[in-house]
Design a protein around this motif. Sequence first.
Motif, PDB file in Angstrom:
ATOM      1  N   ALA A  49     -86.706  54.095  21.888  1.00 40.04           N
ATOM      2  CA  ALA A  49     -87.147  53.613  20.668  1.00 40.04           C
ATOM      3  C   ALA A  49     -87.370  52.853  19.851  1.00 40.04           C
ATOM      4  CB  ALA A  49     -85.729  54.281  19.813  1.00 40.04           C
ATOM      5  N   ASP A  50     -88.184  52.526  19.389  1.00 39.41           N
ATOM      6  CA  ASP A  50     -88.364  51.008  18.504  1.00 39.41           C
ATOM      7  C   ASP A  50     -87.581  51.101  16.742  1.00 39.41           C
ATOM      8  OD1 ASP A  50     -90.816  50.593  20.651  1.00 39.41           O
ATOM      9  OD2 ASP A  50     -91.740  52.014  19.002  1.00 39.41           O
ATOM     10  N   LEU A  51     -87.892  52.020  16.661  1.00 42.35           N
ATOM     11  CA  LEU A  51     -86.651  51.849  15.023  1.00 42.35           C
ATOM     12  C   LEU A  51     -85.815  52.917  14.561  1.00 42.35           C
ATOM     13  CD1 LEU A  51     -87.344  50.211  12.644  1.00 42.35           C
ATOM     14  CD2 LEU A  51     -88.987  51.739  11.798  1.00 42.35           C
ATOM     15  N   GLN A  52     -84.761  52.576  14.033  1.00 41.31           N
ATOM     16  CA  GLN A  52     -83.593  53.039  14.614  1.00 41.31           C
ATOM     17  C   GLN A  52     -83.528  53.363  12.223  1.00 41.31           C
ATOM     18  OE1 GLN A  52     -79.498  51.676  15.332  1.00 41.31           O
ATOM     19  NE2 GLN A  52     -78.421  53.196  14.650  1.00 41.31           N
ATOM     20  N   LEU A  53     -83.053  54.654  12.072  1.00 34.66           N
ATOM     21  CA  LEU A  53     -82.910  54.755  10.281  1.00 34.66           C
ATOM     22  C   LEU A  53     -81.768  55.411  10.197  1.00 34.66           C
ATOM     23  CD1 LEU A  53     -86.200  55.993   9.223  1.00 34.66           C
ATOM     24  CD2 LEU A  53     -85.825  54.118   9.358  1.00 34.66           C
ATOM     25  N   ARG A  54     -81.221  54.436   9.093  1.00 32.42           N
ATOM     26  CA  ARG A  54     -79.742  54.516   8.841  1.00 32.42           C
ATOM     27  C   ARG A  54     -79.586  55.789   7.640  1.00 32.42           C
ATOM     28  NH1 ARG A  54     -75.462  53.236  11.978  1.00 32.42           N
ATOM     29  NH2 ARG A  54     -73.947  52.236   9.788  1.00 32.42           N
ATOM     30  N   HIS A  55     -79.110  56.345   7.264  1.00 32.08           N
ATOM     31  CA  HIS A  55     -78.981  56.896   6.187  1.00 32.08           C
ATOM     32  C   HIS A  55     -77.575  57.067   5.878  1.00 32.08           C
ATOM     33  CE1 HIS A  55     -79.384  60.804   3.471  1.00 32.08           C
ATOM     34  NE2 HIS A  55     -79.927  59.537   2.520  1.00 32.08           N
ATOM     35  N   ASP A  56     -76.705  56.518   4.955  1.00 38.48           N
ATOM     36  CA  ASP A  56     -75.380  57.507   4.424  1.00 38.48           C
ATOM     37  C   ASP A  56     -75.660  57.710   2.814  1.00 38.48           C
ATOM     38  OD1 ASP A  56     -72.463  57.109   3.514  1.00 38.48           O
ATOM     39  OD2 ASP A  56     -73.014  55.280   4.076  1.00 38.48           O
ATOM     40  N   PRO A  57     -75.382  59.520   2.777  1.00 37.72           N
ATOM     41  CA  PRO A  57     -75.564  60.179   1.522  1.00 37.72           C
ATOM     42  C   PRO A  57     -74.722  58.809   0.690  1.00 37.72           C
ATOM     43  CG  PRO A  57     -74.838  61.357   3.202  1.00 37.72           C
ATOM     44  CD  PRO A  57     -74.956  59.670   3.838  1.00 37.72           C
ATOM     45  N   ASP A  58     -73.505  58.318   0.961  1.00 36.81           N
ATOM     46  CA  ASP A  58     -72.114  57.949   0.285  1.00 36.81           C
ATOM     47  C   ASP A  58     -72.601  56.498   0.032  1.00 36.81           C
ATOM     48  OD1 ASP A  58     -71.258  61.281   0.504  1.00 36.81           O
ATOM     49  OD2 ASP A  58     -70.575  60.757   1.853  1.00 36.81           O
ATOM     50  N   ARG A  59     -73.560  56.335   0.541  1.00 35.75           N
ATOM     51  CA  ARG A  59     -73.821  54.351  -0.368  1.00 35.75           C
ATOM     52  C   ARG A  59     -73.986  54.415  -1.530  1.00 35.75           C
ATOM     53  NH1 ARG A  59     -77.233  49.967   2.447  1.00 35.75           N
ATOM     54  NH2 ARG A  59     -76.974  48.367   1.522  1.00 35.75           N
ATOM     55  N   THR A  60     -72.706  53.256  -1.920  1.00 28.88           N
ATOM     56  CA  THR A  60     -72.481  53.611  -3.431  1.00 28.88           C
ATOM     57  C   THR A  60     -73.667  52.228  -4.174  1.00 28.88           C
ATOM     58  OG1 THR A  60     -70.925  52.281  -3.419  1.00 28.88           O
ATOM     59  CG2 THR A  60     -69.900  54.496  -3.949  1.00 28.88           C
ATOM     60  N   THR A  61     -73.968  51.089  -2.972  1.00 30.46           N
ATOM     61  CA  THR A  61     -74.803  50.062  -2.641  1.00 30.46           C
ATOM     62  C   THR A  61     -76.219  50.470  -2.825  1.00 30.46           C
ATOM     63  OG1 THR A  61     -73.872  48.864  -0.768  1.00 30.46           O
ATOM     64  CG2 THR A  61     -72.410  48.542  -2.600  1.00 30.46           C
ATOM     65  N   PRO A  62     -76.723  49.520  -4.035  1.00 27.42           N
ATOM     66  CA  PRO A  62     -78.493  49.470  -3.453  1.00 27.42           C
ATOM     67  C   PRO A  62     -78.833  48.912  -2.121  1.00 27.42           C
ATOM     68  CG  PRO A  62     -77.824  48.518  -4.991  1.00 27.42           C
ATOM     69  CD  PRO A  62     -76.822  48.574  -4.925  1.00 27.42           C
ATOM     70  N   ILE A  63     -80.109  49.525  -1.545  1.00 27.61           N
ATOM     71  CA  ILE A  63     -80.849  49.172  -1.044  1.00 27.61           C
ATOM     72  C   ILE A  63     -81.799  48.387  -1.358  1.00 27.61           C
ATOM     73  CG2 ILE A  63     -82.040  49.692   1.371  1.00 27.61           C
ATOM     74  CD1 ILE A  63     -80.584  52.131   1.984  1.00 27.61           C
ATOM     75  N   ALA A  64     -81.315  46.856  -1.047  1.00 25.38           N
ATOM     76  CA  ALA A  64     -81.558  45.691  -1.000  1.00 25.38           C
ATOM     77  C   ALA A  64     -82.732  44.637  -0.392  1.00 25.38           C
ATOM     78  CB  ALA A  64     -81.762  45.497  -2.544  1.00 25.38           C
ATOM     79  N   PRO A  65     -83.695  45.370   0.588  1.00 21.83           N
ATOM     80  CA  PRO A  65     -83.955  44.173   1.412  1.00 21.83           C
ATOM     81  C   PRO A  65     -84.679  43.322   0.925  1.00 21.83           C
ATOM     82  CG  PRO A  65     -84.872  46.087   1.919  1.00 21.83           C
ATOM     83  CD  PRO A  65     -84.135  46.685   0.532  1.00 21.83           C
ATOM     84  N   SER A  66     -84.529  41.845   1.342  1.00 25.96           N
ATOM     85  CA  SER A  66     -84.563  40.484   1.097  1.00 25.96           C
ATOM     86  C   SER A  66     -84.989  39.975   2.331  1.00 25.96           C
ATOM     87  CB  SER A  66     -83.542  39.784   0.577  1.00 25.96           C
ATOM     88  OG  SER A  66     -83.869  38.729   0.474  1.00 25.96           O
ATOM     89  N   ARG A  67     -86.686  39.572   2.324  1.00 31.82           N
ATOM     90  CA  ARG A  67     -87.064  38.107   3.060  1.00 31.82           C
ATOM     91  C   ARG A  67     -86.144  36.910   2.974  1.00 31.82           C
ATOM     92  NH1 ARG A  67     -93.894  38.239   2.824  1.00 31.82           N
ATOM     93  NH2 ARG A  67     -93.470  37.622   4.753  1.00 31.82           N
ATOM     94  N   ALA A  68     -85.446  36.753   2.250  1.00 26.28           N
ATOM     95  CA  ALA A  68     -84.427  35.703   2.328  1.00 26.28           C
ATOM     96  C   ALA A  68     -83.217  36.111   3.738  1.00 26.28           C
ATOM     97  CB  ALA A  68     -83.499  35.107   1.387  1.00 26.28           C
TER      98      ALA A  68
END
Length: 125
Positions: A49-68
């Motif tokens: 594997a090169d990449l792992q995708l993690r999906h939490d259907p109960d997550r309450t905070t937005p996914i907000a990738p930041s280049r910082a």
Amino acid sequence: MDLAHVAICVSDLDRAMDFYGDLGFEETHRFTLDGVTNVYLGRDSDGEADLQLRHDPDRTTPIAPSRADVDHVAFTVDDVDDTFETAIDAGAAPVLEPTEIDAAGAYAAFVEDPEGYTLEFYRWL
């Protein structure tokens, strides 16, 4: 020591699987732990594997990738131009069109995936 994979959180697993599938990734394995689905994707026939995708259907905070916090995830490719166009056609937004980066000794392009992660596709000059 070898890097095994990079794990990223996604809000829409099907969309992410479709996007990375269009880039030539295939699912190598998956499991669910504590309600979080973990899907591993690879581009090589060796099953790594090169990449792992993690999906939490109960997550309450937005996914907000930041280049910082995470600047980008880089992949070596045979054809930067073709991979860039394939990513755009699959729904990525362009960040930097294919160009020579002399200081790095590379020919590279950058896109933003549907979740907002910046991806680099490069080959050495």
